[in-house]
Design a protein around this motif. Structure first.
Motif, mmCIF file in Angstrom:
data_model
loop_
_atom_site.group_PDB
_atom_site.id
_atom_site.type_symbol
_atom_site.label_atom_id
_atom_site.label_comp_id
_atom_site.label_asym_id
_atom_site.label_seq_id
_atom_site.Cartn_x
_atom_site.Cartn_y
_atom_site.Cartn_z
ATOM 1 N N SER A 48 0.463 -0.991 0.424
ATOM 2 C CA SER A 48 0.456 0.064 0.067
ATOM 3 C C SER A 48 1.135 1.172 0.318
ATOM 4 C CB SER A 48 -1.537 -0.069 1.351
ATOM 5 O OG SER A 48 -1.379 1.489 1.227
ATOM 6 N N PRO A 49 0.802 2.482 -0.840
ATOM 7 C CA PRO A 49 1.657 3.700 -0.440
ATOM 8 C C PRO A 49 1.796 4.134 0.846
ATOM 9 C CG PRO A 49 -0.494 3.587 -2.592
ATOM 10 C CD PRO A 49 -0.503 2.390 -1.425
ATOM 11 N N LYS A 50 -0.043 3.839 1.208
ATOM 12 C CA LYS A 50 -0.377 4.188 2.370
ATOM 13 C C LYS A 50 1.338 4.342 3.339
ATOM 14 C CE LYS A 50 -5.378 4.987 1.635
ATOM 15 N NZ LYS A 50 -6.200 4.618 1.437
ATOM 16 N N HIS A 51 1.757 2.739 3.379
ATOM 17 C CA HIS A 51 3.088 3.144 3.931
ATOM 18 C C HIS A 51 4.020 2.522 3.901
ATOM 19 C CE1 HIS A 51 -1.174 -0.753 4.771
ATOM 20 N NE2 HIS A 51 -0.781 0.517 6.537
ATOM 21 N N ALA A 52 4.286 3.732 2.699
ATOM 22 C CA ALA A 52 5.465 3.513 1.719
ATOM 23 C C ALA A 52 6.249 4.955 2.188
ATOM 24 C CB ALA A 52 5.422 3.654 0.409
ATOM 25 N N ASP A 53 7.378 4.784 2.253
ATOM 26 C CA ASP A 53 7.804 6.048 1.817
ATOM 27 C C ASP A 53 9.240 6.326 1.065
ATOM 28 O OD1 ASP A 53 8.453 5.769 5.711
ATOM 29 O OD2 ASP A 53 9.193 3.896 5.073
ATOM 30 N N VAL A 54 9.433 5.371 0.204
ATOM 31 C CA VAL A 54 9.571 5.280 -1.058
ATOM 32 C C VAL A 54 8.254 4.756 -2.546
ATOM 33 C CG1 VAL A 54 11.845 4.686 -2.457
ATOM 34 C CG2 VAL A 54 12.277 5.350 -0.032
ATOM 35 N N LEU A 55 9.016 5.348 -3.499
ATOM 36 C CA LEU A 55 7.768 4.870 -4.727
ATOM 37 C C LEU A 55 8.894 5.022 -5.491
ATOM 38 C CD1 LEU A 55 5.322 4.441 -5.872
ATOM 39 C CD2 LEU A 55 5.617 6.669 -6.406
ATOM 40 N N LEU A 56 8.726 3.820 -5.981
ATOM 41 C CA LEU A 56 9.356 3.012 -7.199
ATOM 42 C C LEU A 56 8.816 2.984 -8.454
ATOM 43 C CD1 LEU A 56 12.020 1.779 -4.973
ATOM 44 C CD2 LEU A 56 11.811 -0.221 -6.976
ATOM 45 N N VAL A 57 8.932 3.993 -9.451
ATOM 46 C CA VAL A 57 8.130 3.929 -10.177
ATOM 47 C C VAL A 57 9.044 3.615 -11.983
ATOM 48 C CG1 VAL A 57 6.770 5.161 -12.030
ATOM 49 C CG2 VAL A 57 7.341 5.982 -9.499
ATOM 50 N N ARG A 68 -3.624 7.384 -12.395
ATOM 51 C CA ARG A 68 -3.132 6.777 -11.147
ATOM 52 C C ARG A 68 -1.414 7.289 -10.479
ATOM 53 N NH1 ARG A 68 -6.497 5.255 -15.287
ATOM 54 N NH2 ARG A 68 -7.907 3.314 -14.616
ATOM 55 N N LEU A 69 -0.654 7.392 -11.496
ATOM 56 C CA LEU A 69 0.768 7.543 -10.418
ATOM 57 C C LEU A 69 0.417 8.787 -9.601
ATOM 58 C CD1 LEU A 69 3.008 7.147 -10.269
ATOM 59 C CD2 LEU A 69 3.784 8.173 -12.533
ATOM 60 N N ARG A 70 -0.266 10.125 -9.971
ATOM 61 C CA ARG A 70 -0.352 10.719 -9.569
ATOM 62 C C ARG A 70 -1.450 10.970 -7.706
ATOM 63 N NH1 ARG A 70 1.338 15.541 -7.273
ATOM 64 N NH2 ARG A 70 1.926 16.117 -9.300
ATOM 65 N N ARG A 71 -2.309 9.977 -7.881
ATOM 66 C CA ARG A 71 -3.399 9.327 -6.987
ATOM 67 C C ARG A 71 -2.057 8.764 -5.622
ATOM 68 N NH1 ARG A 71 -7.501 5.416 -8.735
ATOM 69 N NH2 ARG A 71 -8.109 7.460 -10.288
ATOM 70 N N VAL A 72 -1.681 7.682 -6.166
ATOM 71 C CA VAL A 72 -1.099 6.631 -5.343
ATOM 72 C C VAL A 72 0.117 7.665 -5.043
ATOM 73 C CG1 VAL A 72 1.211 5.280 -5.284
ATOM 74 C CG2 VAL A 72 -1.170 4.130 -6.768
ATOM 75 N N TYR A 73 1.219 9.319 -5.460
ATOM 76 C CA TYR A 73 1.782 9.979 -4.641
ATOM 77 C C TYR A 73 1.322 10.227 -4.116
ATOM 78 C CZ TYR A 73 4.505 13.777 -4.803
ATOM 79 O OH TYR A 73 5.574 14.310 -4.338
ATOM 80 N N ASP A 74 -0.118 10.840 -3.972
ATOM 81 C CA ASP A 74 -0.839 11.779 -3.400
ATOM 82 C C ASP A 74 -1.407 10.838 -1.647
ATOM 83 O OD1 ASP A 74 -0.294 13.818 -4.942
ATOM 84 O OD2 ASP A 74 -2.572 13.858 -5.888
ATOM 85 N N GLN A 75 -1.441 9.574 -2.002
ATOM 86 C CA GLN A 75 -1.771 8.475 -0.853
ATOM 87 C C GLN A 75 -0.918 8.577 -0.304
ATOM 88 O OE1 GLN A 75 -2.885 5.936 -2.372
ATOM 89 N NE2 GLN A 75 -4.676 5.983 -3.114
ATOM 90 N N LYS A 80 8.340 11.551 1.563
ATOM 91 C CA LYS A 80 8.692 11.129 0.794
ATOM 92 C C LYS A 80 9.735 10.646 -0.449
ATOM 93 C CE LYS A 80 4.157 13.025 -1.174
ATOM 94 N NZ LYS A 80 3.454 12.827 -0.947
ATOM 95 N N VAL A 81 10.055 10.173 -0.723
ATOM 96 C CA VAL A 81 11.053 9.877 -1.801
ATOM 97 C C VAL A 81 10.561 9.104 -2.809
ATOM 98 C CG1 VAL A 81 13.084 9.482 -2.619
ATOM 99 C CG2 VAL A 81 12.875 9.798 0.049
ATOM 100 N N VAL A 82 9.885 9.989 -4.508
ATOM 101 C CA VAL A 82 9.935 8.897 -6.025
ATOM 102 C C VAL A 82 11.889 8.573 -5.715
ATOM 103 C CG1 VAL A 82 8.738 9.129 -7.489
ATOM 104 C CG2 VAL A 82 8.315 10.339 -5.491
#
Length: 144
Positions: A48-57, A68-75, A80-82
């Motif tokens: 879940s993105p709500k529990h994440a510190d880092v987003l790997l794209v 959908r990417l914007r929504r995940v980022y906003d959650q 946070k780091v992308v």
């Protein structure tokens, strides 16, 4: 325990495929195997993105994936780091100038760490995650 010290012990990562050929995804799976053992840095994949510190794209952002990417980022919670994994996410790669691309990842959401390659080696991905850890520690410390 402060938040910056908690980043040294555990870093939760959420993986998002924005339309890649799955080459980068295979390398991410290879990077989380016992051979490379990213858990020694406290790195764990979460669902879940709500529990994440880092987003790997991975992959270039297609038209249907951009919102959908914007929504995940906003959650995701701050800080946070992308991480942009692979050439496709940075420039479009082999899909460059395709009719259905919204553009590279940094045109949709801000990117902090780039890991170039087609597909990047697991060592490069782990190095990018370690770079993300130091970035999170600086964000927590008030630096930018």
């Amino acid at each position: 325990m402060t938040l910056s010290s908690s980043f040294k012990r555990s870093l939760f990562v959420f993986h998002f495929n924005a339309g890649s050929c799955n080459g980068c995804d295979i390398e991410i799976v290879a990077a989380i195997t016992p051979r490379y053992d990213p858990e020694r840095f406290g790195v764990r994949l979460v669902g879940s993105p709500k529990h994440a510190d880092v987003l790997l794209v991975t992959g270039p952002v297609t038209g249907k994936m951009a919102p959908r990417l914007r929504r995940v980022y906003d959650q995701m919670a701050d800080p946070k780091v992308v991480m942009c994994i692979g050439t496709c996410g940075q420039s479009g790669g082999v899909f460059y100038d395709s009719y259905n691309l919204e553009g590279p990842i940094d045109q949709i959401i801000p990117v902090d760490v780039y890991v170039p390659g087609c597909a990047p080696r697991p060592e490069a991905i782990i190095h990018g995650v370690v770079t993300a850890i130091t970035k999170l520690e600086r964000l927590e410390g008030g630096e930018v």
